[in-house]
Every structure is written in structure tokens, then in C-alpha cells.
Design an enzyme around this catalytic site. Structure first.
Site, mmCIF file in Angstrom:
data_model
loop_
_atom_site.group_PDB
_atom_site.id
_atom_site.type_symbol
_atom_site.label_atom_id
_atom_site.label_comp_id
_atom_site.label_asym_id
_atom_site.label_seq_id
_atom_site.Cartn_x
_atom_site.Cartn_y
_atom_site.Cartn_z
ATOM 1 N N HIS A 77 0.816 -1.213 0.000
ATOM 2 C CA HIS A 77 0.000 0.000 0.000
ATOM 3 C C HIS A 77 0.851 1.265 0.000
ATOM 4 O O HIS A 77 1.958 1.298 0.535
ATOM 5 C CB HIS A 77 -1.019 0.008 1.143
ATOM 6 N N ASP A 79 0.002 4.350 1.249
ATOM 7 C CA ASP A 79 -0.180 5.350 2.305
ATOM 8 C C ASP A 79 0.551 4.982 3.585
ATOM 9 O O ASP A 79 0.902 3.821 3.822
ATOM 10 C CB ASP A 79 -1.660 5.549 2.594
ATOM 11 N N ASP A 140 6.041 0.932 6.667
ATOM 12 C CA ASP A 140 4.684 0.428 6.492
ATOM 13 C C ASP A 140 3.931 1.390 5.583
ATOM 14 O O ASP A 140 3.349 2.348 6.051
ATOM 15 C CB ASP A 140 4.014 0.334 7.862
ATOM 16 N N GLU A 174 -4.956 2.178 2.710
ATOM 17 C CA GLU A 174 -5.040 0.957 3.506
ATOM 18 C C GLU A 174 -5.102 1.290 4.993
ATOM 19 O O GLU A 174 -5.818 0.627 5.756
ATOM 20 C CB GLU A 174 -3.829 0.062 3.208
ATOM 21 N N GLU A 175 -4.373 2.297 5.415
ATOM 22 C CA GLU A 175 -4.268 2.613 6.836
ATOM 23 C C GLU A 175 -5.575 3.141 7.432
ATOM 24 O O GLU A 175 -5.733 3.158 8.649
ATOM 25 C CB GLU A 175 -3.151 3.640 7.075
ATOM 26 N N ASP A 197 3.493 -6.652 3.684
ATOM 27 C CA ASP A 197 3.046 -5.599 4.593
ATOM 28 C C ASP A 197 3.241 -5.993 6.049
ATOM 29 O O ASP A 197 2.631 -5.423 6.945
ATOM 30 C CB ASP A 197 1.564 -5.306 4.310
ATOM 31 N N HIS A 379 4.179 3.189 12.573
ATOM 32 C CA HIS A 379 3.234 4.272 12.900
ATOM 33 C C HIS A 379 3.780 5.297 13.887
ATOM 34 O O HIS A 379 3.007 6.109 14.391
ATOM 35 C CB HIS A 379 1.906 3.727 13.449
#
Length: 407
Positions: A77, A79, A140, A174-175, A197, A379
């Protein structure tokens, strides 16, 4: 051919942070990175490279043999999480890591320390990429993108390696749980796929949380504090009363493994109105439904105390445990495990305490387990990734492809 580390360092410079606002289809940074990937895929001479209006990138590496080989897909992904800024990412490269504290930000004295993150010590002597303490890193899932792109570049430069048709996709949002909202399984064309991922080296996942999001709204009544006795209803204080009803031992900080949780992700409000945002997670579907009922009962209980309509709740399912859809084709998990072993990586098969695009794709008819990127502490500002783990992820992707060609 560009190596995976250099690709990764280029990609993290794009601010692709998701926006939880449902009216935002794809953030500008995601579109910019998508356009760069399209250019690179075309330079590699992949086929049918396109970027659609919803921000999905797809491309295809055609088979180079007449042998009947399953059509594989690899997905990552675009994002990064809305939990922390992805603007101005300034990666630090720590060569020959000595096993001690890493100073991320001198002025703020932000340390990445093995006292807090003991797994750091396993990377003594390796090269690490960290943040500078002010943003997340973006492994990520830009590490996943870099690993897939590097593997495809390698195959294009080594035509002697037989392979079937390979389908690639890079997805937006995705997030924030919208990564597959406009994903065309038919257009993608794979029989099954792998999301790249996951976290630390060796992770291989085909179980994930059942997931829902909940919004609890509280209606108060604002009166001048000088004459508020018996009249004011402070929505902020009532919101705290709701929070106090949720089991304190069933939060992310208190759970692990197959244990589910309630997670308060955001609270905002004034005397007149307040709002709480939760995510609800559990591997077991019955327990998952019970958790949602606990939150509804909390609203009912407080409405009995303060009057109907004081509290309202909205719960939306986000994704479900993909185990049910993977089990009938579990050979795809076994193949990934064998590929890891073949390149010297010990498979660590574990449940995902989260979700991936693969969870929703599996329920859309495309079984999609998840393999590692190599990253840690996603994150946030303590995120890091060992470069050798990214290199091993590339090797695993290539080995999976070769195994299916040889089977």
C-alpha cells in the site's frame, strides 16, 4: 538495477499520510508516489501499467515460459498511518549498529533504546534505517513497495529465471480501512496473492483481527457556569464516564497474541458535545460480536441514567479474519514458509494483531496471506528497519515465484 535500500530511501520522501475523512479519496502524496511508480514500471517494460482515478496502480510481468503456472500477485500500500506525520521524513542510516542507544533527535533527547525495544540487540552489527525522531519512517508499507519493485526489476534483468504471469498492485488508503474499496479482482487477474506488509523478518500471517470502528457521541447542555447548578450537563465529563465502563485490562497495552481489545483512538469535545472514537478487535467472531454489544450496553446504561439520546453509538465493521478463506488453499502459506527457509529465514507464523488489504481481498475472492517487510515499531517515531531484512524480503518474493514455476 537499483538496490532495495536506495528505492526505499527515495519512496519515504513522499508524504503519503492517509486522511480519515471519508470525503478524501486519495491524498496528494499518494497520487504523487503512484505516478512515480507508474513511470518506473514502464521503464522496466512491464505490461498494462496503469493508474486509475481512485489511486490504484496495477502492472503485469508476463510469463516467460509456456508451462502452466499459477498467476501470482504481490500487493503493497501507498499510504502511511494518520497516527503520525509523514511529512519531511529524514531517514538516519546506522551502519554496523553497536547494540546501544540510538540518538534520534539531539535537541529533544529522543532515544531509540534496547531498554525499551529489546529486539534491537538482535541487530548488532547490522545496518539500520531509523527516523530522526520527528516523523514516522514509512516502512509500512514503502518497504513492501520497494521490495516488490526490486524483485520485479531483478526478474526483468534475469530472463533465465522461469516464471508465470505476475500481477502487481499498489493500493491507496489501507491505513484508514479503505484500501480495497475500489480494487478490481477481475482486473488484477491473480489466482492468489501476497501482501508484503508485515513486520520483522520471518513474519508470515494468514490470520488477522475481526475489526470494527465505533463512534460514541455525547450530547451535553452548556449553561453559564455562574447559574449552572442543576442545569449544566458537561458532555466531556459524561464521555469520561463512558470511558470508565470499558474494561481497563482489554486495551492494546494490556493484550497480546490472540487476545482482543477496545482501543480509544481519539476523543474531542466541549461542554455541549463530545465524541469518542474506538476501534474494536478480536480474532474470534463470537467474542468480536460480544465486544460490540458491550459498547452498545454501555450507551444504554448511561442513557437510562441521563436520558435517552444523551449517548448515541455508531459501529461499522471494517474487515474480518481471513483465516476462513485461506484454510482451503493453505498451500500458499506453506509455499511462502518454504521460500523463507530456502533463503535462510526462519518462518514465524503468527496472527496479525491488525489487518491488511489481504484480509478484505480474501473475502472478495482473492486469498492473500501476508509476508514480512522487515520493519519494526510502525506508525511512530521509533520506527526502524534493518536493510538486510529488506534484502531477504526480496529474496523471498523471488523464491516464491521460482517455487511455483518449478512445481
Amino acid at each position: 538495477m537499483e538496490n532495495v535500500t536506495n528505492r526505499f530511501l527515495r519512496y519515504v520522501k513522499f508524504d503519503t499520510q492517509s486522511n480519515e475523512d471519508d470525503t478524501v479519496s486519495t491524498t496528494l502524496g499518494q497520487k504523487e508516489l503512484a505516478q512515480i511508480l507508474v513511470q518506473e514500471l514502464r521503464t522496466m517494460d512491464l505490461e498494462d501499467v496503469f493508474l486509475d482515478d481512485n489511486g490504484y496502480v496495477m502492472a503485469y510481468l508476463p510469463a516467460n515460459t509456456d508451462k502452466l503456472i499459477p498467476t501470482l500477485g504481490f500487493i503493497a500500500h501507498l499510504d502511511t498511518s494518520p497516527d503520525m506525520s509523514g511529512n519531511g521524513v529524514n531517514p538516519q542510516i546506522i551502519e554496523d549498529y553497536d547494540g546501544g542507544d540510538i540518538l534520534l533527535h539531539k535537541e529533544k533527547n529522543i532515544l531509540l533504546s534496547p531498554k525499551d525495544f529489546p529486539e534491537l540487540k538482535t541487530y548488532r552489527g547490522k545496518t539500520l534505517i531509523t527516523t530522526d525522531g520527528t516523523t514516522l519512517l514509512g516502512a509500512d508499507d514503502k518497504a513492501g513497495i520497494a521490495e516488490i519493485m526490486t524483485a520485479m526489476d531483478y526478474l526483468k534483468n534475469h530472463q533465465e529465471i522461469p516464471h508465470g504471469k505476475i500481477c502487481l498492485a499498489f493500493t491507496p488508503n489501507e491505513e484508514v480501512g479503505r484500501g480495497t474499496d475500489h480494487f478490481s479482482i477481475e482486473r488484477f487477474g491473480a489466482e492468489f496473492a501476497y501482501t508484503v506488509d508485515g513486520g520483522p523478518i520471518g513474519e508470515l500471517e494468514y490470520e488477522n483481527f475481526n475489526a470494527a470502528g465505533a463512534k460514541v457521541r455525547v450530547q451535553g447542555r452548556n449553561i453559564h457556569p455562574g447559574s449552572a447548578k442543576g442545569k449544566m450537563i458537561n458532555a466531556i465529563l459524561l464521555a469520561q464516564e463512558y470511558i470508565d465502563q470499558i474494561p481497563k485490562t482489554e486495551t492494546p497495552a494490556e493484550t497480546e497474541g490472540y487476545e482482543g481489545f477496545y482501543h480509544l483512538t481519539n476523543s474531542q469535545g466541549e461542554v455541549e458535545e463530545a465524541e469518542l472514537h474506538y476501534i474494536i478487535r478480536d480474532f474470534d467472531l463470537i467474542s468480536f460480536e460480544n465486544r460490540k454489544e458491550v459498547m452498545r450496553q454501555g450507551v444504554d446504561k448511561l442513557n437510562e441514567k441521563y436520558g435517552q439520546g444523551t449517548f448515541t453509538i455508531e459501529i461499522k465493521n471494517q474487515y474480518f479474519n481471513m483465516k476462513e478463506k485461506i484454510e482451503p488453499v493453505k498451500h500458499i502459506v506453506a509455499t511462502a514458509a518454504k521460500a523463507m527457509e530456502a533463503v535462510g529465514v526462519a518462518p514465524d507464523i503468527r496472527p496479525i494483531r491488525g489487518g491488511t488489504d489481504g484480509a478484505r481481498l480474501s473475502y472478495m475472492g482473492l486469498p492473500t496471506p501476508n509476508i514480512f517487510t522487515g520493519g519494526h515499531n510502525f506508525h511512530g517515531k521509533y520506527e526502524f528497519i534493518p536493510t538486510f531484512a529488506m534484502e531477504k524480503a526480496v529474496e523471498v518474493i523471488l523464491e516464491i515465484i521460482e517455487m511455483y514455476a518449478k512445481s
